[in-house]
Write an enzyme that holds these catalytic residues in place. Sequence first.
Site, PDB file in Angstrom:
ATOM      1  N   GLU A   1       0.846  -1.207   0.000  1.00 32.16           N
ATOM      2  CA  GLU A   1       0.000   0.000   0.000  1.00 32.16           C
ATOM      3  C   GLU A   1       0.869   1.240   0.000  1.00 32.16           C
ATOM      4  O   GLU A   1       1.966   1.217   0.544  1.00 32.16           O
ATOM      5  CB  GLU A   1      -0.830   0.072   1.295  1.00 32.16           C
ATOM      6  CG  GLU A   1      -1.910  -0.921   1.377  1.00 32.16           C
ATOM      7  CD  GLU A   1      -2.611  -0.877   2.743  1.00 32.16           C
ATOM      8  OE1 GLU A   1      -2.288  -0.018   3.578  1.00 32.16           O
ATOM      9  OE2 GLU A   1      -3.475  -1.728   2.946  1.00 32.16           O
TER      10      GLU A   1
ATOM     11  N   LYS B   1       2.387   4.393   1.461  1.00 33.70           N
ATOM     12  CA  LYS B   1       2.555   4.904   2.824  1.00 33.70           C
ATOM     13  C   LYS B   1       2.468   6.422   2.745  1.00 33.70           C
ATOM     14  O   LYS B   1       3.367   7.082   2.245  1.00 33.70           O
ATOM     15  CB  LYS B   1       3.898   4.481   3.413  1.00 33.70           C
ATOM     16  CG  LYS B   1       4.077   4.962   4.850  1.00 33.70           C
ATOM     17  CD  LYS B   1       5.389   4.502   5.439  1.00 33.70           C
ATOM     18  CE  LYS B   1       5.474   4.711   6.938  1.00 33.70           C
ATOM     19  NZ  LYS B   1       5.279   6.073   7.390  1.00 33.70           N
TER      20      LYS B   1
ATOM     21  N   ARG C   1      -2.015  10.001  11.518  1.00 33.54           N
ATOM     22  CA  ARG C   1      -2.950   8.895  11.645  1.00 33.54           C
ATOM     23  C   ARG C   1      -4.239   9.345  12.316  1.00 33.54           C
ATOM     24  O   ARG C   1      -4.208  10.094  13.287  1.00 33.54           O
ATOM     25  CB  ARG C   1      -2.298   7.823  12.497  1.00 33.54           C
ATOM     26  CG  ARG C   1      -2.999   6.502  12.407  1.00 33.54           C
ATOM     27  CD  ARG C   1      -2.024   5.443  12.778  1.00 33.54           C
ATOM     28  NE  ARG C   1      -2.595   4.130  12.680  1.00 33.54           N
ATOM     29  CZ  ARG C   1      -1.872   3.035  12.815  1.00 33.54           C
ATOM     30  NH1 ARG C   1      -0.585   3.118  13.048  1.00 33.54           N
ATOM     31  NH2 ARG C   1      -2.445   1.856  12.715  1.00 33.54           N
TER      32      ARG C   1
ATOM     33  N   ARG D   1      -3.255   9.384  16.721  1.00 24.51           N
ATOM     34  CA  ARG D   1      -2.497   8.209  17.142  1.00 24.51           C
ATOM     35  C   ARG D   1      -2.263   8.196  18.653  1.00 24.51           C
ATOM     36  O   ARG D   1      -2.177   7.161  19.277  1.00 24.51           O
ATOM     37  CB  ARG D   1      -1.192   8.279  16.357  1.00 24.51           C
ATOM     38  CG  ARG D   1      -0.134   7.389  16.759  1.00 24.51           C
ATOM     39  CD  ARG D   1       1.142   7.885  16.082  1.00 24.51           C
ATOM     40  NE  ARG D   1       2.221   7.173  16.684  1.00 24.51           N
ATOM     41  CZ  ARG D   1       3.072   6.417  16.008  1.00 24.51           C
ATOM     42  NH1 ARG D   1       3.002   6.313  14.724  1.00 24.51           N
ATOM     43  NH2 ARG D   1       4.024   5.779  16.636  1.00 24.51           N
TER      44      ARG D   1
ATOM     45  N   GLU E   1      -4.953   7.421   7.338  1.00 23.56           N
ATOM     46  CA  GLU E   1      -3.954   8.494   7.354  1.00 23.56           C
ATOM     47  C   GLU E   1      -4.586   9.723   6.695  1.00 23.56           C
ATOM     48  O   GLU E   1      -5.093   9.630   5.566  1.00 23.56           O
ATOM     49  CB  GLU E   1      -2.707   8.032   6.579  1.00 23.56           C
ATOM     50  CG  GLU E   1      -1.536   8.982   6.645  1.00 23.56           C
ATOM     51  CD  GLU E   1      -0.641   8.785   7.880  1.00 23.56           C
ATOM     52  OE1 GLU E   1      -1.018   8.022   8.806  1.00 23.56           O
ATOM     53  OE2 GLU E   1       0.414   9.417   7.924  1.00 23.56           O
TER      54      GLU E   1
ATOM     55  N   PHE F   1      -6.978   2.639   5.693  1.00 19.29           N
ATOM     56  CA  PHE F   1      -6.234   1.406   5.424  1.00 19.29           C
ATOM     57  C   PHE F   1      -6.638   0.235   6.307  1.00 19.29           C
ATOM     58  O   PHE F   1      -6.138  -0.866   6.142  1.00 19.29           O
ATOM     59  CB  PHE F   1      -4.720   1.635   5.462  1.00 19.29           C
ATOM     60  CG  PHE F   1      -4.207   2.308   6.710  1.00 19.29           C
ATOM     61  CD1 PHE F   1      -4.081   1.599   7.887  1.00 19.29           C
ATOM     62  CD2 PHE F   1      -3.841   3.646   6.679  1.00 19.29           C
ATOM     63  CE1 PHE F   1      -3.591   2.209   9.023  1.00 19.29           C
ATOM     64  CE2 PHE F   1      -3.349   4.274   7.813  1.00 19.29           C
ATOM     65  CZ  PHE F   1      -3.228   3.544   8.995  1.00 19.29           C
TER      66      PHE F   1
ATOM     67  N   ARG G   1       3.680  -3.391  18.145  1.00 18.56           N
ATOM     68  CA  ARG G   1       4.506  -3.146  16.967  1.00 18.56           C
ATOM     69  C   ARG G   1       4.701  -4.514  16.337  1.00 18.56           C
ATOM     70  O   ARG G   1       5.266  -5.401  16.940  1.00 18.56           O
ATOM     71  CB  ARG G   1       5.838  -2.532  17.387  1.00 18.56           C
ATOM     72  CG  ARG G   1       6.576  -1.898  16.261  1.00 18.56           C
ATOM     73  CD  ARG G   1       7.762  -1.084  16.749  1.00 18.56           C
ATOM     74  NE  ARG G   1       7.431   0.251  17.215  1.00 18.56           N
ATOM     75  CZ  ARG G   1       7.076   1.265  16.433  1.00 18.56           C
ATOM     76  NH1 ARG G   1       6.986   1.096  15.133  1.00 18.56           N
ATOM     77  NH2 ARG G   1       6.805   2.443  16.942  1.00 18.56           N
TER      78      ARG G   1
ATOM     79  N   LYS H   1       7.084  -1.126   7.095  1.00 15.28           N
ATOM     80  CA  LYS H   1       7.262   0.077   6.275  1.00 15.28           C
ATOM     81  C   LYS H   1       8.496  -0.103   5.414  1.00 15.28           C
ATOM     82  O   LYS H   1       9.520  -0.614   5.877  1.00 15.28           O
ATOM     83  CB  LYS H   1       7.328   1.333   7.124  1.00 15.28           C
ATOM     84  CG  LYS H   1       8.025   1.178   8.418  1.00 15.28           C
ATOM     85  CD  LYS H   1       7.830   2.379   9.292  1.00 15.28           C
ATOM     86  CE  LYS H   1       8.538   2.124  10.616  1.00 15.28           C
ATOM     87  NZ  LYS H   1       8.475   3.097  11.602  1.00 15.28           N
TER      88      LYS H   1
HETATM   89  P1  AMP Z   1       6.112   5.484  11.208  1.00 17.48           P
HETATM   90  O1  AMP Z   1       5.378   6.664  11.776  1.00 17.48           O
HETATM   91  O2  AMP Z   1       7.282   5.847  10.347  1.00 17.48           O
HETATM   92  O3  AMP Z   1       6.419   4.428  12.259  1.00 17.48           O
HETATM   93  O4  AMP Z   1       5.129   4.725  10.151  1.00 17.48           O
HETATM   94  C1  AMP Z   1       3.901   4.212  10.532  1.00 17.48           C
HETATM   95  C2  AMP Z   1       2.815   5.211  10.231  1.00 17.48           C
HETATM   96  O5  AMP Z   1       2.605   5.318   8.829  1.00 17.48           O
HETATM   97  C3  AMP Z   1       1.452   4.808  10.744  1.00 17.48           C
HETATM   98  O6  AMP Z   1       1.324   5.097  12.100  1.00 17.48           O
HETATM   99  C4  AMP Z   1       0.519   5.638   9.878  1.00 17.48           C
HETATM  100  O7  AMP Z   1       0.313   6.893  10.492  1.00 17.48           O
HETATM  101  C5  AMP Z   1       1.315   5.880   8.606  1.00 17.48           C
HETATM  102  N1  AMP Z   1       0.735   5.265   7.392  1.00 17.48           N
HETATM  103  C6  AMP Z   1       0.668   5.884   6.180  1.00 17.48           C
HETATM  104  N2  AMP Z   1       0.123   5.092   5.265  1.00 17.48           N
HETATM  105  C7  AMP Z   1      -0.190   3.916   5.867  1.00 17.48           C
HETATM  106  C8  AMP Z   1      -0.787   2.690   5.428  1.00 17.48           C
HETATM  107  N3  AMP Z   1      -1.157   2.493   4.171  1.00 17.48           N
HETATM  108  N4  AMP Z   1      -0.949   1.702   6.362  1.00 17.48           N
HETATM  109  C9  AMP Z   1      -0.543   1.872   7.646  1.00 17.48           C
HETATM  110  N5  AMP Z   1       0.015   3.008   8.104  1.00 17.48           N
HETATM  111  C10 AMP Z   1       0.202   4.028   7.230  1.00 17.48           C
END
Ligand code: AMP
Length: 619
Positions: free
Chosen positions: A294, A296, A301, A316, A346, A387, A463, A469
């Site tokens: 998907e 990102k 969030r 979040r 998101e 998502f 987690r 990611k």
């Molecule tokens: P990070 O903040 O770098 O740990 O990445 C995770 C965050 O990516 C999640 O908490 C979401 O806010 C964001 N995110 C963006 N697109 C997506 C997606 N398709 N699925 C899940 N999370 C996503």
Amino acid sequence: MKYSELVELYEKLQSTTKRTEKTLHIAAFLRKIPADELEKATLLLEGKIYPAWDKRVIGIAKQLMAKAISASTGTDTKTVINEWKKTGDLGKASESLTENKKQATLQMHELTIEKVFDNTRKLSEITGHGSVERKIQLISELLTSARPKEAKYIVRTILENMQVGVGAGVMRDAITWAYLPTVKGLFPELDKIILGKTVKVSNSEEAMQAKDAGAIEAENESKARQIYTAYINHVQQAYDLTNDFSEVARTMKQHGLLGTKKLAIGTPLKVMLALKTDTIHEAFEKAGKPLQAEYKFDGFRVQIHRKGNDIRIFTRRLENVTKQFPEIAESVKNNVKGDNYILDAEAVGYDKKTGKYLPFQNISQRIKRKYYIEKMAGQNPVEVNVFDIMAHEGKSLIEEPFSHRRKLLEQIITPKEKSISAAKSIMTESEKEIEKLFKESKAKGNEGLMLKRLDAPYKPGARVGHMLKYKKTMENLDLAITRAEWGEGKRSRWLSSYTIACRNNEKLLTLGKVSTGLKEKPEEGLSFEEMTRILRPLVTSEEGRTATVKPTTIIEVAYEEIQRSPTYESGYALRFPRVVRLRQDKGTNDASTLQTIEQYYREQKKKTKPNRPAAAGSQ
Ligand code: AMP
């Protein structure tokens, strides 16, 4: 139940720094409390009157408190303020002034936990004409009946500054221990707090039935451990779903392991968090083949709850931002079918005029907004990329495989451009297709991809290795600011250098200082001025030019390299750290962990090795 019993517990908690001792004191206390008083007692014990996700505050200013102390102890306000200056703590001031008064008057009603809770909650609800007098009256009502120690904790509770150090980990363990039928001999500490008969059991179901027996005897140690694990996992999961230990404690008391781990529409659950992957190969290993890839998105969030026309939006960190984002509720109402559900999404901001996506910083301003909400929504609206779905039409979906949840999303959402849609995704087993989607996603200004396992459940608060990611860069770190220094010369009005720390369980460990990346002029982006405004109310003490701050501010930090360093508590330092942005959507618990830093450090070593210049002479 008498408030004095809770005060006795506070005192015990303050007298020790040992986690196990704190846990046992709380467990013993919880066991004594009848079910109908448990919620209020648990919240007060945590120094709160609302669960963590409920952002209502008591909002009593210290000056007003000083007046209330003055009124209830018959001391003039000046003396109260002097006493406050002496100790730096209005709670202590109130304790010593009550001591003096009590020797003189000695008229008292016994305070109950319920009375203290109810009066405090009323304080948070009163508004309008005459509210100041009414508030003083409510506080005085408590303080005139309070013993000196009780007065201290009442004042601290009302000022929302308890200082007894009960973290989420301790609460989880204490609730487990409080309602875990004692496994005889295995946890000798527990035997100290449990009285009652012993029942022999061989599995967690039997242990569950025997919950009132007081003590149980497992067949052997490994069975006993299984029972303990079942309890602690149950408590953790219940907390992840409710974010409210008061409710967890009540259901554990009433139903033990039979209590439902309830997911309620309207009450935010913790979000599921992702791990990172550097290669698609690794992603296939962890998330299986095929997997779902998907976009990102680079926004923030949102967890969207809908029950009929009641739509609530949480960040979040589970802050309620429904009012700040009216267009999200509108998009959901008009384009997502169904009467009740919980969505994970998101939100990405864009410029209404140009249609261009905006950096998170621009939209994050809207999170804190109280005024001109409509205007902001008009200029910089957000688009919602959904998502996941955790509940639908009265049914929890968190145990369902992700592929079912995703299919349902597609069925109920009618996509509308720049409003709402299911996150763009493909199901694939081809590395090539994933790379293609990655490029496409980056070209649209997104961060990269999320790679997800099709048969995975939704794990609140965890987690997980089944949602990965994929960004292909040296990851930035999210770090907590623990100290800040006043600048020099033209920066002397600002806190302009920040000590940053990562997390190791409940501890924060420093990694270095950062001052680059921020702007001198607010119009250019995140400025020193704004950081100073944010940090100043968080200062707990100052020494010379350095202020220690509550570590609730998280900044995203980019860097060139992670190095080993004996200078900082973490054992690591960042080379050329640079502030990328403020992460208002994150809290202390979201700071990057020491394990992550260790992992990046190892990966970086692996990555850089082949590129190093060859040693002299070895052509
Ligand atoms: P990070 O903040 O770098 O740990 O990445 C995770 C965050 O990516 C999640 O908490 C979401 O806010 C964001 N995110 C963006 N697109 C997506 C997606 N398709 N699925 C899940 N999370 C996503």
